[in-house]
Design a protein around this motif. Structure first.
Motif, PDB file in Angstrom:
ATOM      1  N   GLU A 195     -53.108  10.965 -23.626  1.00  0.00           N
ATOM      2  CA  GLU A 195     -54.404  11.556 -23.293  1.00  0.00           C
ATOM      3  C   GLU A 195     -55.446  11.208 -24.352  1.00  0.00           C
ATOM      4  O   GLU A 195     -56.617  10.936 -24.032  1.00  0.00           O
ATOM      5  N   ASN A 196     -55.038  11.202 -25.621  1.00  0.00           N
ATOM      6  CA  ASN A 196     -55.974  10.857 -26.686  1.00  0.00           C
ATOM      7  C   ASN A 196     -56.391   9.395 -26.620  1.00  0.00           C
ATOM      8  O   ASN A 196     -57.523   9.040 -26.975  1.00  0.00           O
ATOM      9  N   ALA A 197     -55.481   8.526 -26.190  1.00  0.00           N
ATOM     10  CA  ALA A 197     -55.829   7.106 -26.041  1.00  0.00           C
ATOM     11  C   ALA A 197     -56.879   6.919 -24.947  1.00  0.00           C
ATOM     12  O   ALA A 197     -57.850   6.172 -25.108  1.00  0.00           O
ATOM     13  N   VAL A 198     -56.682   7.590 -23.825  1.00  0.00           N
ATOM     14  CA  VAL A 198     -57.649   7.512 -22.735  1.00  0.00           C
ATOM     15  C   VAL A 198     -58.992   8.076 -23.188  1.00  0.00           C
ATOM     16  O   VAL A 198     -60.062   7.513 -22.884  1.00  0.00           O
ATOM     17  N   LEU A 199     -58.955   9.188 -23.922  1.00  0.00           N
ATOM     18  CA  LEU A 199     -60.193   9.778 -24.438  1.00  0.00           C
ATOM     19  C   LEU A 199     -60.900   8.808 -25.387  1.00  0.00           C
ATOM     20  O   LEU A 199     -62.128   8.674 -25.344  1.00  0.00           O
ATOM     21  N   ALA A 200     -60.145   8.143 -26.244  1.00  0.00           N
ATOM     22  CA  ALA A 200     -60.751   7.205 -27.194  1.00  0.00           C
ATOM     23  C   ALA A 200     -61.497   6.099 -26.455  1.00  0.00           C
ATOM     24  O   ALA A 200     -62.614   5.717 -26.843  1.00  0.00           O
TER      25      ALA A 200
ATOM     26  N   ASP B 126     -58.319  21.749 -29.134  1.00  0.00           N
ATOM     27  CA  ASP B 126     -58.647  20.570 -28.339  1.00  0.00           C
ATOM     28  C   ASP B 126     -60.157  20.448 -28.138  1.00  0.00           C
ATOM     29  O   ASP B 126     -60.717  19.350 -28.206  1.00  0.00           O
ATOM     30  N   ALA B 127     -60.812  21.574 -27.919  1.00  0.00           N
ATOM     31  CA  ALA B 127     -62.263  21.551 -27.711  1.00  0.00           C
ATOM     32  C   ALA B 127     -62.993  21.130 -28.979  1.00  0.00           C
ATOM     33  O   ALA B 127     -63.938  20.329 -28.933  1.00  0.00           O
ATOM     34  N   GLN B 128     -62.561  21.673 -30.129  1.00  0.00           N
ATOM     35  CA  GLN B 128     -63.185  21.288 -31.392  1.00  0.00           C
ATOM     36  C   GLN B 128     -62.996  19.798 -31.673  1.00  0.00           C
ATOM     37  O   GLN B 128     -63.921  19.117 -32.132  1.00  0.00           O
TER      38      GLN B 128
END
Length: 360
Positions: A32-37, A318-320
């Motif tokens: 998920e973090n990769a997609v967000l990046a 996660d929001a921060q």
């Protein structure tokens, strides 16, 4: 300037809540973090390689292959590939396959790795680790460039006219050399004219700046053009907020928990207070202008053109974490992209001169 989001896939309780996600949940979080990046406009996403607690990043090729399937643009980095522990032939096979699956989006950051547990696991000693790293890299480098390889090796069976498949997509893949504390990795990078990536995490700026200065010196000694130098550097944490006070308030519980962990584990404590950590470490904690100013201060010493940030929340909610990365990309990255040049090479797939890269 280019920006990477990197994870070592640490698997320990959240420093603030004390909750430890399951292994499955932790891997899903990485994806998920990769997609967000990619969504936020980062230039690269990196996955470390460790073979000991508290990490679960023992198979970066598998993780990055999944990331490649979920993304389209972002370049994929290893951080670092521990060549001192690996058979270079097997490593080549894995990474050449990943390079094809990602349409040539792969960059490698290599290093000897660290930690006694993983050295013991692979029967590598402190005395031979640097020789293993150099030999593995030299074989790996040959495999990527030559159809048939002959190598009189010490740490794996010798190769005689060996053919290894698949042949690579990028010719050759770009290899950065990870640098933390030792001159050996720096000199290996300079010898081959490869870019350097400074860890720049644990200590204040001075020891890292000295190693980068030495790299530049050795680069010229080996006859390379100084204009071709590329340096990347890590950061010790990130929390960008509209004001300094908000950033400090959000990060203080994380710092306090990490400090207590270090003391309980009898590990060296470099920064005793959050204020000292913000001032003298590479952590990017503060308002957008504070973060811009800090990167500029480091650039004055390093001359670096790539920065890596933590892809993981690391104790932020996660929001921060998302708000911090969004603010970095909207208010910090554009300024630094304007002020600091990119590396002296194309960011896309590495192809022979005159040959166009496939669309990615």
């Amino acid at each position: 300037m280019k920006f990477l989001a990197i994870t070592l896939i640490v698997h320990r309780p959240d420093p603030v809540t004390g909750v430890r996600k399951s292994t499955h949940e932790r891997f899903r979080e990485v994806l998920e973090n990769a997609v967000l990046a990619e969504e936020l406009g980062f230039d690269g996403f990196g996955v470390g390689e460790r073979h000991e607690r508290p990490f679960i990043s023992s198979s970066p090729t598998v993780v990055l292959s999944h990331v490649a399937a979920l993304t389209r643009r972002i370049r994929l980095f290893t951080a670092v590939t521990t060549l001192s522990l690996l058979d270079p032939v097997r490593a080549y096979e894995d990474y050449a396959t990943l390079d094809h699956l990602s349409n040539g989006r792969l960059d490698l950051i290599i290093g000897k790795g660290n930690g006694a547990a993983q050295r013991d696991l692979f029967h590598v000693t402190p005395e031979d680790q640097w020789d293993r790293n150099a030999e593995s890299y030299e074989v790996f480098r040959q495999l990527w460039r030559e159809e048939k390889v002959t190598a009189d090796t010490r740490f794996r069976p010798p190769l005689t006219e060996a053919e290894v498949w698949p042949r690579p997509y990028q010719r050759p893949v770009r290899v950065w050399h990870g640098s933390a504390t030792s001159k050996e990795s720096v000199d290996l990078a300079a010898r081959y004219g490869d870019p350097l990536f400074s860890a720049n995490v644990t200590n204040p700026i001075e020891p890292y700046a000295e190693l980068i200065r030495y790299y530049r010196e050795r680069w010229e000694f080996h006859g390379h053009d100084p204009a071709d130098i590329a340096v990347g550097a890590g950061t010790a944490g990130i929390c960008v907020a509209p004001t300094t006070q908000e950033a400090l308030a959000a990060y203080r519980p994380i710092f306090d928990s990490n400090l207590a962990f270090f003391k309980q584990a009898d590990l060296p404590v470099v920064f005793e207070t959050l204020e000292d950590f913000v001032e003298r470490s590479s952590a990017l904690i503060g308002s957008p202008q504070q973060v811009v100013d800090k990167v500029h201060r480091y650039h004055e010493r390093f001359g670096h053109t790539v920065v890596h940030l933590h892809a993981d929340a690391g104790g932020l909610t996660d929001a921060q974490h998302r708000d911090s990365l969004e603010l970095f990309q909207s208010a910090v990255a554009p300024v630094l992209r304007k002020d600091i040049p990119d590396p002296p090479f194309d960011w896309g797939p590495v192809r022979p001169a005159g040959e166009a890269a496939a669309h990615v």
